[in-house]
Scaffold this active site. Structure first.
Site, short mmCIF file in Angstrom:
data_model
loop_
_atom_site.label_atom_id
_atom_site.label_comp_id
_atom_site.label_asym_id
_atom_site.label_seq_id
_atom_site.Cartn_x
_atom_site.Cartn_y
_atom_site.Cartn_z
N SER A 55 0.83 -1.19 0.00
CA SER A 55 0.00 0.00 0.00
C SER A 55 0.88 1.26 0.00
O SER A 55 1.77 1.38 -0.83
CB SER A 55 -0.97 -0.05 1.19
OG SER A 55 -1.99 0.90 1.06
N ASP A 99 -4.95 -4.85 -2.26
CA ASP A 99 -4.04 -4.38 -1.21
C ASP A 99 -3.34 -5.53 -0.49
O ASP A 99 -3.99 -6.45 0.04
CB ASP A 99 -4.85 -3.56 -0.21
CG ASP A 99 -3.99 -2.74 0.73
OD1 ASP A 99 -2.98 -3.26 1.22
OD2 ASP A 99 -4.34 -1.58 0.99
#
Length: 295
Positions: free
Chosen positions: A45, A162
């Site tokens: 991320s 993610d």
């Protein structure tokens, strides 16, 4: 103080946290000041963005200058890429092109000056996918894909989201780079202090939550609402995945005084990361041999 016993190649794993993740820049500055710059780096991320820039040869001080010079309005403008047809608020392709053009200049993993790994989660299986080749901008885009916010990314025959859904701090992705010593940096929210997270965990562990997990696991990924619901199920499950560390590694928890959207407060985030890492190094004796971290 120079960390005692730190030998060989230091590997650093950077977790997410959106604006809070800018604390990673300060942590890298502190490592360089201690004479122990990373020799391998992994990120997920927001941590994937910082890790990629560092691996491409941008030291901590230059990273701070780069972050502080960014136009916050320009960053938010990349969100004007609506993805409702993909069951997400933001399509994300505009962000990927912006990252490739302005941040990474078309770089691939082959351009990295130190080994780099980007952590993502396979939306179909919920398992870790470690990216180590191809476009860095697209890999970072995949690692930042939050279902409902940013659309998942097709990577070969996989659909990626993610990496924090699999592991908040990407220690396992870092292990692929075979570092001699390991530090992880976590700048996300304190899950144990969040009422919303506690309620989410309760739901996940309940019979209704388990039934919902089974139902969403059967939804087809070719159907955008199916991607959204399966991604949400992964997000709910991830709140039970606490940041953990391999045997012998150091996990540094930074609590910068800002919220996830406060990109304009980057100086506070960077200062918090630097101070916390400096304090951690002063009190830590690293192991002298590599500890494996396996599933």
């Amino acid at each position: 103080m120079h960390p005692q016993g730190l030998v060989g190649r230091l590997g650093v794993a950077l977790g997410g946290g959106t604006a809070r993740g800018l604390a990673h820049v300060g942590a890298l500055k502190a490592l360089e000041a201690a004479g122990t710059p990373p020799g391998a780096i992994a990120g997920t991320s927001c941590g994937a963005i910082i890790a990629a820039l560092y691996a491409l040869g941008t030291p901590g001080v230059a990273l701070e200058h780069f972050i502080r010079e960014q136009n916050t309005a320009e960053i938010w403008a990349q969100a004007l890429d609506f993805g409702l047809h993909k069951a997400s608020l933001i399509h994300g392709e505009r962000l990927a092109r912006w990252l490739d053009r302005k941040v990474f200049f078309g770089a691939t993993f082959a351009d990295a000056e130190i080994p780099l790994a980007i952590a993502c989660t396979d939306l179909a299986s919920g398992r870790l996918v470690v990216l180590r080749e191809g476009s860095i901008a697209r890999a970072v885009r995949a690692s930042c894909a939050l279902p409902g916010i940013f659309t998942p990314v097709a990577w070969g025959d996989r659909t990626l989201v993610d990496g924090g859904f699999y592991e908040p701090v990407p220690f396992r992705a870092l292990s692929a780079l075979e570092p001699s010593a390991v530090i992880g940096v976590h700048a996300g929210i304190d899950a144990d202090a969040s009422l919303l997270v506690c309620l989410t965990r309760f739901f996940h562990r309940s019979p209704l939550g388990r039934a919902w997990q089974r139902l969403t696991s059967r939804l087809p990924l070719r159907w955008p609402p199916g991607q959204l619901l399966r991604g949400m199920a992964l997000a709910v499950r991830s709140y039970d995945e606490l940041p953990d560390r391999p045997p012998g590694a150091l996990l540094v928890r930074v609590n910068p005084p800002l919220s996830w959207w406060d990109f304009q407060k980057s100086p506070q985030a960077i200062a918090a990361g630097e101070a916390t890492m400096r304090a951690a190094l002063a009190g830590k004796e690293f192991p002298r041999r590599r500890q494996e971290y396996l599933d």
